[in-house]
Design a protein around this motif. Sequence first.
Motif, PDB file in Angstrom:
ATOM      1  N   ASN A   1       0.824  -1.197   0.000  1.00  6.97           N
ATOM      2  CA  ASN A   1       0.000   0.000   0.000  1.00  6.97           C
ATOM      3  C   ASN A   1       0.867   1.260   0.000  1.00  6.97           C
ATOM      4  O   ASN A   1       0.645   2.171  -0.782  1.00  6.97           O
ATOM      5  CB  ASN A   1      -0.900   0.015   1.234  1.00  6.97           C
ATOM      6  CG  ASN A   1      -2.316  -0.411   0.925  1.00  6.97           C
ATOM      7  OD1 ASN A   1      -3.101   0.358   0.379  1.00  6.97           O
ATOM      8  ND2 ASN A   1      -2.628  -1.655   1.240  1.00  6.97           N
ATOM      9  N   LEU A   2       1.847   1.265   0.884  1.00  4.03           N
ATOM     10  CA  LEU A   2       2.707   2.446   0.987  1.00  4.03           C
ATOM     11  C   LEU A   2       3.569   2.608  -0.258  1.00  4.03           C
ATOM     12  O   LEU A   2       3.898   3.716  -0.667  1.00  4.03           O
ATOM     13  CB  LEU A   2       3.594   2.350   2.236  1.00  4.03           C
ATOM     14  CG  LEU A   2       2.851   2.424   3.577  1.00  4.03           C
ATOM     15  CD1 LEU A   2       3.798   2.186   4.742  1.00  4.03           C
ATOM     16  CD2 LEU A   2       2.167   3.771   3.739  1.00  4.03           C
ATOM     17  N   ALA A   3       3.925   1.482  -0.875  1.00  4.41           N
ATOM     18  CA  ALA A   3       4.804   1.536  -2.038  1.00  4.41           C
ATOM     19  C   ALA A   3       4.060   1.893  -3.318  1.00  4.41           C
ATOM     20  O   ALA A   3       4.677   2.321  -4.304  1.00  4.41           O
ATOM     21  CB  ALA A   3       5.509   0.186  -2.209  1.00  4.41           C
ATOM     22  N   PHE A   4       2.729   1.730  -3.282  1.00  5.31           N
ATOM     23  CA  PHE A   4       1.919   1.857  -4.502  1.00  5.31           C
ATOM     24  C   PHE A   4       2.150   3.149  -5.294  1.00  5.31           C
ATOM     25  O   PHE A   4       2.438   3.097  -6.489  1.00  5.31           O
ATOM     26  CB  PHE A   4       0.446   1.692  -4.113  1.00  5.31           C
ATOM     27  CG  PHE A   4      -0.489   1.517  -5.274  1.00  5.31           C
ATOM     28  CD1 PHE A   4      -0.368   0.437  -6.137  1.00  5.31           C
ATOM     29  CD2 PHE A   4      -1.513   2.431  -5.501  1.00  5.31           C
ATOM     30  CE1 PHE A   4      -1.240   0.272  -7.194  1.00  5.31           C
ATOM     31  CE2 PHE A   4      -2.382   2.268  -6.564  1.00  5.31           C
ATOM     32  CZ  PHE A   4      -2.250   1.186  -7.412  1.00  5.31           C
ATOM     33  N   PRO A   5       2.058   4.334  -4.643  1.00  6.72           N
ATOM     34  CA  PRO A   5       2.246   5.571  -5.423  1.00  6.72           C
ATOM     35  C   PRO A   5       3.642   5.659  -6.042  1.00  6.72           C
ATOM     36  O   PRO A   5       3.809   6.242  -7.110  1.00  6.72           O
ATOM     37  CB  PRO A   5       2.055   6.687  -4.396  1.00  6.72           C
ATOM     38  CG  PRO A   5       1.397   6.067  -3.230  1.00  6.72           C
ATOM     39  CD  PRO A   5       1.777   4.622  -3.231  1.00  6.72           C
ATOM     40  N   LEU A   6       4.638   5.073  -5.392  1.00  5.19           N
ATOM     41  CA  LEU A   6       6.001   5.117  -5.919  1.00  5.19           C
ATOM     42  C   LEU A   6       6.149   4.156  -7.095  1.00  5.19           C
ATOM     43  O   LEU A   6       6.741   4.480  -8.117  1.00  5.19           O
ATOM     44  CB  LEU A   6       7.005   4.766  -4.823  1.00  5.19           C
ATOM     45  CG  LEU A   6       7.042   5.722  -3.631  1.00  5.19           C
ATOM     46  CD1 LEU A   6       7.995   5.217  -2.571  1.00  5.19           C
ATOM     47  CD2 LEU A   6       7.442   7.116  -4.082  1.00  5.19           C
ATOM     48  N   ARG A   7       5.583   2.951  -6.931  1.00  2.04           N
ATOM     49  CA  ARG A   7       5.673   1.955  -8.006  1.00  2.04           C
ATOM     50  C   ARG A   7       4.994   2.467  -9.270  1.00  2.04           C
ATOM     51  O   ARG A   7       5.500   2.283 -10.367  1.00  2.04           O
ATOM     52  CB  ARG A   7       5.022   0.647  -7.568  1.00  2.04           C
ATOM     53  CG  ARG A   7       5.880  -0.101  -6.578  1.00  2.04           C
ATOM     54  CD  ARG A   7       5.426  -1.531  -6.399  1.00  2.04           C
ATOM     55  NE  ARG A   7       6.295  -2.196  -5.442  1.00  2.04           N
ATOM     56  CZ  ARG A   7       5.878  -2.974  -4.456  1.00  2.04           C
ATOM     57  NH1 ARG A   7       4.587  -3.216  -4.324  1.00  2.04           N
ATOM     58  NH2 ARG A   7       6.736  -3.521  -3.624  1.00  2.04           N
TER      59      ARG A   7
END
Lengths: 287, 392, 360
Positions: free
Chosen positions: C101-107
Amino acid sequence: MKKQNNRAWFFVLPVLVLVAFNALIPMMTVVNYSVQETFGNNLFFWQGLDWFEKLLRSDRFHASLGRQFLFTGSILAIEVPLGIIIALSMPSKGFWVPVCLVTMALPMLIPWNVVGAMWNIFTLPDIGLLGYFLNHTLGIHYDMTQNPLAAWATIIVMDVWHWTSLVVLLSYAGLVSIPDAYYQAAKIDGASNWAVFRFIQLPKMKNVLTIAILLRFMDSFNIYTEPFVLTGGGPGNSTTLLSIDLVKIALGQFDLGPAAAMSLIYFVITLLVSWLFYTLMTKDDQK
Amino acid sequence: MTIWLRAGRPNNLPVGALAGALIWPGRDRPGFLVSRKNTMALELVGITKQVGSQTHIKETSLVLQPGHFNVLLGETGAGKTSLIKLMAGLDRVASGKILMNGQDVTRLSTQKRNISLVHQFFVNYPHMTVFENIASPLRVAGFAKSEIEGRVEAAADVLQLRPFLDRRPHELSGGQQQRCALARAIAKESNAVFLDEPLANLDYKLREELRDQLPELFAGRGAVVVYATSEPEEALLLGGNTGLMNDGRVTQFGETAEIYRNPMDLVSAQVFSDPPINTARIEKLGNRAFFGAADWELSGDAMGLQDGIYTMAIRPNYVLPVNTSDAFVPVLGKVQVAELSGSQSSAHFTLGAENWVSLSSGVHPYEIGQEHPFYMNPAKCFFFGPDGKRAV
Amino acid sequence: MAKITLSNLRHSYYPNPKTADDFALKQIDLDWQDGGAYALLGPSGCGKSTLLNIISGLLIPSEGKVLFDNKDVTNLPPDQRNIAQVFQFPVIYDTMTVYDNLAFPLRNRGVNEAKIGERVLEIAGMLEVTDMLQTRASGLSPDNKQKISMGRALVRDDVNVVMFDEPLTVIDPHLKWKLRSKLKELHQRVRATMIYVTHDQTEALTFADQVVVMQMGEIVQIGTPVELFERPNHTFVGHFIGSPGMNVLPCEIREGRAFFNGVDVPLEGEIRGKDLANTEIGIRPEFISLGPKGIEAKVRKVSDIGRHSIVEVDVAGSKIAVVVEDEPPNLGDTVFLIFQQDQTRLYSEGWLATRNGGAS
């Protein structure tokens, strides 16, 4: 410490009686038949598990079971993705919503034998609208009474036409319940359309899709009327599904014992696969 | 644990007389308990609620009186809604009895208890006008048309809904919708009114306004009013009596301001405090209390304590950033967060292993991450024994 | 991070707005500095959510411009504005772990995994969710879910602005202050420009360095929490901020002095402006005390709220709230009110009409 009140059982009694009459008693009759042989005149001979053993070894049973799985697999593989795609492309508000919903619901309102008859006439090579069009206008040789491939294509297309709406309506219900904030958040997070589908829409549709797949599985696995009216199991035995075969054995050949054994195996398979589906699809929620 | 407070029946009438004389006064509305001003009381006698193997409500006994609000205060999941559902008859108790007006209603269905329930979410019939919404319980009860009109209009006047009687709920603002739900409860003249966090979904200022009006609305109606909230300040503003709830149990029940001042145990002190009450382990030796680097002379009742380890609790507004009295005990805290809200400053700081809060009027600048002296008023400390019970 | 400028912003939900009432936003001009903590405060329907949606790009304003660092972004869609938002209800991706979830915007933006891991761990540490990184997000409690939503908004270090739309609505009161302090702490650490929208004065005042108070599509006052509390520009601000709000009492003006119920009330300073109308005295309950003499009043209601009492008194039909720190009077008592002069102001047509200082 707590006083148990057993009166509750009293209220469950009517349901138990009802279930006994419409499920338990017929089923026990079937079990009874499955272990005996009869030549009429109400004479029965003990047969043990013979019928089950023979049936499980019979090529005929294997073939119709295979066809049954092929049929159910094909229609699920088509109806579920197609239903989702249609649901995704339906409008979420405005004038067209009720129009779409009613149009979608129409095929489901038609009785099964009528669907079979409709498609039978529709696909007749000489007078059917589709049959004529394919053969005489497009020049494709298409005759489902002669060609097994054509027969298969027809029953699958018919089922897709009849039942994709169910998947559409259930998926649509799942989709409209997703709050706008999710889409906005996804936009802001820079998610692609595919990611929106994969991480928002699909998870939110999961529960209704589970129900849709289960219903479609059970229905299509037990399907009888439509293919029977359409192809009668032919040409040859090419579209003889499990249920059609069962009726042939039971009422055509009047082999009650083998037919009873087959019904029980049929029943167990349906139950088993449904259970498997359900556990697999809800497995994640247990955690 | 069982709590008995203010037991005894209103007007000292025997239960039998009440039941006989007041409950079945006429045959016009059979099955309904008819209210009489100031004679209603709702009694819970050792009720419990079990769902599967989980205990939702532990043995609870309470006497709820009309004439003032009975607030149930506790965090989400403490059992407020469960308890209300039991009282309203929406759930069945596992054991124990519920008496209304002295009559056993434990087995009576919700419909026959003559109660009203107002929810956190504005529950109105969307297809009916405001008038019809308010009138609906009266129609069910079979009142005459003229009486329905009179009662609806009276309730609408009290809640300032007169101009909206012909509208439907979706044409109203959130505050008006909730007023409509309240009007329905008032018009019905129920024996008991349950308000389950009725203001939680309203705007801050609207909440303030309605909260101000609510006690007056129900005053003199003779109904037992039960109000569930998760905000300590709301309980204080509503006054009346409060029952503190924690983990399915009423830990303390009594007059609101009184139980705020005198918590019986640590849990009650914690439930009834926002921001959270500051706690610390202290040691009492002779006439002095030792707490980290600080120690001070005990006074009053605290002197009579046996020597030993206690849990001390002190409200954030008695821990100040400035010293205003010689009696105050200085402690050195490391400021984590500072907040300023107009008239008040608050600082969250660490004190050894404890997280403490100071709440003071006026504007106080704090430097984040720096040590800052705070002064606590030792006269305002509570001491709790190892079992969590109040020692002084 | 960026400076945000709103210039000549107007918005209407109607295709052809005619009167001023057709506009949800009437005229907004604002400058927000890089790295500030701002709050938009107002009742429902005041236009604060509309304004938020215009800044985030979910809505295109009818008129006016939105500038990020002097660059016009008015017509850019949300994903091209480089912003982050936390919604009223926690938005989490159910099927993913907290980490994903936390990585989603970065990915989604093609950041390499090593950098992602670093950022996620850093943010998780700040939010104190490190121990739940590998659990599925769907099973978390509402406050933890909201923390994850906040984390997703803060994980990118290149955002222009982080917006919060009433983020504490679903959080239990005893956890609210924790998240509030967490947010404040996060702002002090990451120094991103943050905009917090709420109807709750406590949340706005505790979070923001500067609060914008809105009413009916207009900005009524912009100021620090102390300014808004002590010198409200308008009676609406006085009423809206503070609990209970400011007392607003009708008064008469004679020869440059204010008379309430026939009593001369000294004001903080000289009256400014000539065309005074609908004059009112504004004084906060905190700045009224009870004394041996003063304005005579009758006690109507006493609410003991623990750390002090709120006493409601009546003066010739006007209701006045007074905060009393020590022993409150009894119901029906006659008391005398003393107004603290430097906190007593005059309002004309709702707007502040006294000069600061002079008297103190």
